[in-house]
Design an enzyme around this catalytic site. Structure first.
Site, PDB file in Angstrom:
ATOM      1  N   CYS A 128       0.806  -1.218   0.000  1.00 24.95           N
ATOM      2  CA  CYS A 128       0.000   0.000   0.000  1.00 24.95           C
ATOM      3  C   CYS A 128       0.841   1.271   0.000  1.00 24.95           C
ATOM      4  CB  CYS A 128      -0.891   0.044   1.241  1.00 24.95           C
ATOM      5  SG  CYS A 128      -1.906  -1.414   1.409  1.00 24.95           S
ATOM      6  N   ARG A 175       5.275   0.234  -5.770  1.00 28.61           N
ATOM      7  CA  ARG A 175       5.167  -0.596  -4.568  1.00 28.61           C
ATOM      8  C   ARG A 175       4.221  -1.781  -4.778  1.00 28.61           C
ATOM      9  NH1 ARG A 175       6.668   2.379   0.094  1.00 28.61           N
ATOM     10  NH2 ARG A 175       5.137   1.382   1.423  1.00 28.61           N
ATOM     11  N   TRP A 231      -2.823  -2.701  -1.647  1.00 27.51           N
ATOM     12  CA  TRP A 231      -2.389  -4.055  -1.995  1.00 27.51           C
ATOM     13  C   TRP A 231      -3.152  -4.965  -1.045  1.00 27.51           C
ATOM     14  CZ3 TRP A 231       0.512  -8.177   0.166  1.00 27.51           C
ATOM     15  CH2 TRP A 231       1.033  -9.083  -0.770  1.00 27.51           C
ATOM     16  N   ASN A 276      -1.769   1.812   5.643  1.00 28.38           N
ATOM     17  CA  ASN A 276      -0.800   0.832   5.156  1.00 28.38           C
ATOM     18  C   ASN A 276      -0.404  -0.022   6.354  1.00 28.38           C
ATOM     19  OD1 ASN A 276       1.355  -0.564   4.098  1.00 28.38           O
ATOM     20  ND2 ASN A 276       2.726   1.190   3.992  1.00 28.38           N
ATOM     21  N   GLU A 314      18.340 -16.467  -8.429  1.00 31.54           N
ATOM     22  CA  GLU A 314      17.915 -15.110  -8.759  1.00 31.54           C
ATOM     23  C   GLU A 314      17.391 -15.037 -10.200  1.00 31.54           C
ATOM     24  OE1 GLU A 314      17.025 -12.715  -7.269  1.00 31.54           O
ATOM     25  OE2 GLU A 314      17.197 -10.975  -8.572  1.00 31.54           O
ATOM     26  N   LYS A 369      13.618 -13.870 -11.064  1.00 33.06           N
ATOM     27  CA  LYS A 369      13.383 -12.715 -11.943  1.00 33.06           C
ATOM     28  C   LYS A 369      12.414 -13.091 -13.052  1.00 33.06           C
ATOM     29  CE  LYS A 369      14.364 -10.252 -10.279  1.00 33.06           C
ATOM     30  NZ  LYS A 369      14.669  -9.698  -9.052  1.00 33.06           N
ATOM     31  N   HIS A 377      17.833 -36.620  -8.733  1.00 34.18           N
ATOM     32  CA  HIS A 377      17.179 -37.262  -7.589  1.00 34.18           C
ATOM     33  C   HIS A 377      15.678 -36.979  -7.549  1.00 34.18           C
ATOM     34  CE1 HIS A 377      21.021 -38.599  -6.187  1.00 34.18           C
ATOM     35  NE2 HIS A 377      21.488 -37.370  -6.291  1.00 34.18           N
ATOM     36  N   LYS A 393       6.537  -4.021  -4.054  1.00 33.88           N
ATOM     37  CA  LYS A 393       7.972  -3.718  -3.975  1.00 33.88           C
ATOM     38  C   LYS A 393       8.459  -3.791  -2.535  1.00 33.88           C
ATOM     39  CE  LYS A 393      11.856  -2.046  -5.656  1.00 33.88           C
ATOM     40  NZ  LYS A 393      12.633  -3.033  -6.397  1.00 33.88           N
TER      41      LYS A 393
HETATM   42  C1  G6P Z   1       9.415  -8.061  -2.211  1.00 35.32           C
HETATM   43  C2  G6P Z   1       9.932  -7.554  -3.536  1.00 35.32           C
HETATM   44  C3  G6P Z   1      11.241  -8.244  -3.873  1.00 35.32           C
HETATM   45  C4  G6P Z   1      12.232  -8.055  -2.746  1.00 35.32           C
HETATM   46  C5  G6P Z   1      11.674  -8.541  -1.411  1.00 35.32           C
HETATM   47  C6  G6P Z   1      12.557  -8.104  -0.259  1.00 35.32           C
HETATM   48  O1  G6P Z   1       8.994  -9.365  -2.332  1.00 35.32           O
HETATM   49  O2  G6P Z   1       8.993  -7.773  -4.566  1.00 35.32           O
HETATM   50  O3  G6P Z   1      11.779  -7.681  -5.057  1.00 35.32           O
HETATM   51  O4  G6P Z   1      13.404  -8.751  -3.037  1.00 35.32           O
HETATM   52  O5  G6P Z   1      10.400  -7.947  -1.179  1.00 35.32           O
HETATM   53  O6  G6P Z   1      12.550  -6.702  -0.177  1.00 35.32           O
HETATM   54  P1  G6P Z   1      13.644  -5.850   0.534  1.00 35.32           P
HETATM   55  O7  G6P Z   1      13.165  -4.436   0.409  1.00 35.32           O
HETATM   56  O8  G6P Z   1      13.712  -6.301   1.956  1.00 35.32           O
HETATM   57  O9  G6P Z   1      14.936  -6.064  -0.178  1.00 35.32           O
END
Ligand code: G6P
Length: 607
Positions: free
Chosen positions: A2, A27, A76, A100, A480, A484, A503, A602
């Site tokens: 939010c 966000r 959100w 929020n 990663e 992504k 396995h 975010k």
């Molecule tokens: C959310 C975001 C990710 C991020 C994670 C941790 O899930 O979408 O991109 O890696 O939070 O966030 P931070 O701000 O703690 O790195």
């Protein structure tokens, strides 16, 4: 997660709120709304499920509120599905709020209020808070807020307006972040600085349970007992351009290109005489000598940066490192305490689970080190030691440059640690640091050959599912790469330790299934190639990320992305770039909303 914006001033409030909310879109959200004091001093609420544009369209149809004070929100969903009804603002009679966070005891409060005859129209915890504020309202907003927050458990940042106090905006927070922007004859509240940067760079950081009051004559701040307090005004060092797209089609692509600069900004101030120097972060060789083990605790991409950190620290400093997902760490009763170092990695510095993990580590007597990008965020302020990454604002939900600088810091830290415990000498440390310093230029050169990643991406768009495989550091990187891709392309993907595939997971391989194999580690190369052949011979379409010098035989790979020669240890710094680009272009080819993928936020400020 939010986003909150609030405004009092001489501009058209609706325009300021919508503009501010658009800066918080990164966000992640699924509905939006505003509440504005109209010129007749009545509160006008407009809200809509979906994107901000839906709200704008609705206002164009139904009439746009015009006034000079109000609050806005991007939601959100947590309690209740995304819908018009559940969108904020919520009203409790005389009180209208945006929120929020999560009110954890909302059910108890709801039952209590229901007993008193209060009725509810939404599924949200926020409406409960609005109704409680209204129930407690005694004509004095400050008294009402201080009384009400005593009853609220959980996390919240609230923007509040009272129908009988027109053109005044109130705000209070606990856990969830909130800043108060201060301009010329105008003031703002916002979940994050970018929302106000078009108007001012000056802001206050609201602390737990502090209350801000925004009026035409300025900002007053009160403590949780309702006493007026003075606070230090901060100045943001980000500028408006830094949060624009700068000619790129998406923030994500811009941020991928900003990585070389982000690395330079992060590592150069921490290198003195060719050696790492983290003294300004509270870390000396003496500090590092005394830790018996290290935990790295984080979420999502930041946790993957921790995985790279583990391999690097253990390899060169020979100190044991445990990487934990923050939401697991906090509830698994970890064996952590005095003599341990707990590193919390977080871009936003506000992730609820990471923050709670840090609190637990502190409580259990461990020392905490935060590696954080957002200046002044909660994790940054509360850790014992702090290394800021200097990625600048990261807007795309899928993290790229923040990850890059997190791993750059992991390297610097590992080098310093290895030096501290005597596993490497100064000459070796200088050699490693010099290689790290080379990485921005190498990445710049890699970014010039994007075509191959576009081609690889075009071959992935019809896939339902794929695997990323690798060994050692390549495995850490695969995690990663896979995250992504799934975040923004919506293609199911898993990362797997290449040697573990046989396995069980190898049974998933079918004709044409894409497997992205990361094989940058010379030491493990032949082993990974054997695993690649295992999947290839079962029909997989193999995309190989390896050194340019390797010429795959036909039974090894269908497509190859070639990387320049570099030391095994530092390969992740450059090998992650094609993985980011493959994810990016796959999302673009599929026509997805690259910067704002569905369901994601975010900054995750709730559990
Ligand atoms: C959310 C975001 C990710 C991020 C994670 C941790 O899930 O979408 O991109 O890696 O939070 O966030 P931070 O701000 O703690 O790195």
């Amino acid at each position: 997660m939010c986003g909150i914006v609030g405004y009092v001033g001489h501009r058209d409030c609706t325009d300021v709120l919508i503009n501010g909310l658009s800066k918080l879109e990164y966000r992640g959200y699924d509905s939006a709304g505003i509440a504005v004091f109209n010129h007749n001093q009545k509160i006008h609420v407009a809200k809509s499920k979906g994107r901000l544009q839906n709200l704008i369209d609705r206002m164009n149809q139904d009439g746009k509120p015009t006034g000079c004070a109000g609050i806005g929100h991007t939601r959100w969903a947590t309690h209740g599905e995304p819908s018009d009804i559940n969108s904020h603002p919520h009203s409790g009679g005389r009180v209208t709020i945006v929120h929020n966070g999560i009110i954890e005891n909302y059910k108890e409060i709801k039952d209590y209020l229901a007993d008193k005859g209060v009725t509810f129209s939404s599924d949200t915890d926020t409406e409960v808070a609005a109704k409680l504020l209204d129930y407690n309202y005694n004509g004095s907003p400050i008294e009402t807020i201080t009384e009400t927050i005593r009853d609220l458990e959980g996390s919240y940042a609230l923007g509040i307006i009272f129908a009988d106090h027109p053109n005044v905006v109130y705000a209070v927070r606990k856990e969830s972040p909130l800043i108060v922007g201060v301009g010329e004859n105008e003031s703002f509240i916002a979940s994050d600085v970018p929302a106000v940067l078009d108007y001012t760079k000056d802001y206050y950081l609201l602390e737990h349970e502090e209350i801000a009051v925004l009026t035409e004559s300025g900002v007053q701040i009160y403590d949780s007992f309702g006493r007026k307090i003075q606070k230090e005004l901060k100045t943001a060092d980000w500028d408006v351009e830094a949060i624009g797209k700068g000619g790129y089609e998406h923030f994500m692509l811009k941020e991928i290109h900003e990585q070389p600069t982000a690395i330079r900004n992060t590592i150069m101030p921490r290198i003195k005489d060719g050696l790492p120097n983290l003294e300004e972060c509270g870390i000396t060789l003496d500090t590092l000598r005394n830790f018996r083990q290290i935990f790295i605790v984080a979420c999502g991409t930041a946790m993957h940066a921790g995985m790279v950190g583990k391999y690097v620290i253990e390899k060169i400093a020979r100190v044991p490192v445990i990487v934990d997902i923050a939401s697991e760490f906090r509830y698994r009763n970890p064996i952590v305490g005095e003599g341990d170092l707990v590193i919390i990695i977080s871009q936003s510095g506000e992730t609820a689970d990471s923050k709670a993990a840090m609190h637990l580590a502190k409580k259990m007597g461990a020392k905490t080190l935060a590696i954080v990008n957002a200046m002044g965020s909660s994790i940054a302020r509360e850790a014992d030691m702090l290394i800021y990454t200097h990625a600048g604002p990261e807007i795309a939900v899928a993290s790229t440059k923040a990850y890059m600088v997190q791993i750059a810091v992991m390297y610097l830290f590992a080098f310093e640690m290895a030096l501290a415990v005597g596993k490497i000498d100064e000459d070796e440390c200088r050699r490693l640091v010099a290689m790290l310093e080379e990485t921005p230029e190498m990445i710049e050169r890699l970014l010039e050959k994007k075509e191959m990643t576009q081609y690889i991406a075009s071959s992935l768009i019809t896939a339902d599912s794929l695997l990323y495989i690798g060994r050692g550091l390549d495995y850490a990187l695969s995690m990663e790469g896979s995250l992504k891709l799934k975040e923004i392309s919506y293609i199911h993907s898993e990362s797997y330790a290449a040697g573990e595939l046989k396995h069980g997971t190898i049974s998933l391989i079918h004709d044409g299934m894409p497997v992205i194999a990361v094989a940058t580690q010379k030491e493990l190369f032949d082993k990974t190639v054997s695993n690649i052949q295992e999947v290839k011979s079962r029909g997989a379409k193999v995309i190989l990320i390896c050194r340019d010098s390797y010429e795959p035989e036909t039974n090894t790979a269908d497509l190859k992305f070639g990387l320049p020669e570099f030391d095994d240890l530092l390969m992740p710094m450059i090998a992650v770039v094609p993985l980011q680009l493959i994810a990016y272009y796959t999302s673009v080819h599929k026509g997805n909303d690259v910067d704002k993928p569905r369901n994601l936020a975010k900054s995750v400020t709730v559990e």
